[in-house]
Design a protein around this motif. Structure first.
Motif, short mmCIF file in Angstrom:
data_model
loop_
_atom_site.label_atom_id
_atom_site.label_comp_id
_atom_site.label_asym_id
_atom_site.label_seq_id
_atom_site.Cartn_x
_atom_site.Cartn_y
_atom_site.Cartn_z
N ARG A 9 42.67 42.97 41.83
CA ARG A 9 41.47 43.68 41.36
C ARG A 9 40.55 44.00 42.55
O ARG A 9 39.90 45.03 42.58
CB ARG A 9 40.74 42.83 40.31
N ASN A 34 44.13 38.60 45.04
CA ASN A 34 43.34 39.22 43.99
C ASN A 34 43.53 40.74 44.02
O ASN A 34 42.89 41.45 44.80
CB ASN A 34 41.86 38.85 44.17
N ALA A 92 39.80 38.83 49.83
CA ALA A 92 40.16 38.38 48.48
C ALA A 92 41.52 38.98 48.09
O ALA A 92 42.35 38.30 47.47
CB ALA A 92 39.09 38.79 47.48
N TYR A 93 41.75 40.23 48.48
CA TYR A 93 43.04 40.87 48.19
C TYR A 93 44.17 40.15 48.93
O TYR A 93 45.23 39.89 48.36
CB TYR A 93 43.01 42.35 48.55
N LEU A 142 33.13 40.33 41.84
CA LEU A 142 33.76 41.20 42.82
C LEU A 142 32.84 42.34 43.22
O LEU A 142 32.81 42.76 44.37
CB LEU A 142 35.08 41.77 42.28
#
Length: 198
Positions: free
Chosen positions: A22, A20, A15-16, A4
């Motif tokens: 994080r 995800n 990605a979020y 990341l």
């Protein structure tokens, strides 16, 4: 997890969106300081800035989940534009189409002129005095002019990025900068200040 760290903000945003969490934590970590500095600079009040910062990130999360983010531009510019819109909404609520008065605890001293200026040690005192004078005068500029000066000189945004962030044309952004410079020159002349570096 380290993969990341190597992603761009734009990749982290996607990605979020894909689940995800994080990735979002890392996005927030990378962007919060710059964004909060901008908000505090414009609204001139720490408590209001905290509220606007939180509302901005609620909107960021909402827009990401609604898939309203595209990677066509920089993520940082996108969240700055959202923050700008939240600030404008706040101004409308306050019905404050006026110059925001600086407060004692917010005199731009958190912005370091040393970061902006290169040169010899002999001129350091002069430069610090000039930067102090410039900061005082910037506090007296109308909010729209102060905002464009901050974005251009302290955040190194292009006029195109400033225009996109503030939802105005490039000509309007350039015009605001022009008027800011004219106002700064006028104030310098009125107070017999010399704003130049050797």
């Amino acid at each position: 997890m380290n993969y990341l760290e190597e992603m761009s903000d734009e990749q982290l945003a996607l990605a979020y969106v894909d689940g995800n969490n994080r990735a979002f934590d890392l996005l927030l970590q990378r962007n919060q300081s710059k964004l909060f500095s901008y908000i505090v600079f414009v609204v001139r009040d720490q408590e209001t800035a905290n509220d606007i910062f939180q509302e901005t990130f609620v909107k960021v999360i909402t827009k990401l989940h609604q898939k309203k983010y595209t990677t066509s531009g920089k993520f940082g510019a996108w969240i700055m534009r959202i923050a700008h819109n939240v600030i404008m909404d706040w101004y409308r609520e306050q019905k404050a189409e006026r110059i925001i008065e600086p407060t004692e605890d917010n005199d731009l001293s958190n912005l370091s002129g040393k970061d902006l200026l290169d040169g010899s040690v002999e001129n350091q005192f002069v430069r610090e005095q000039v930067m102090c004078d410039v900061k005082k005068m910037m506090n007296m500029l109308p909010a729209t002019q102060r905002e464009v000066v901050f974005m251009r000189f302290y955040q190194q945004l292009s006029f195109k990025e400033i225009a996109e962030t503030t939802n105005v044309s490039i000509n309007t952004a350039l015009g605001r900068m022009r008027y800011a410079i004219l106002n700064l020159r006028r104030m310098a002349k009125e107070h017999d200040l010399v704003l130049q570096f050797d």
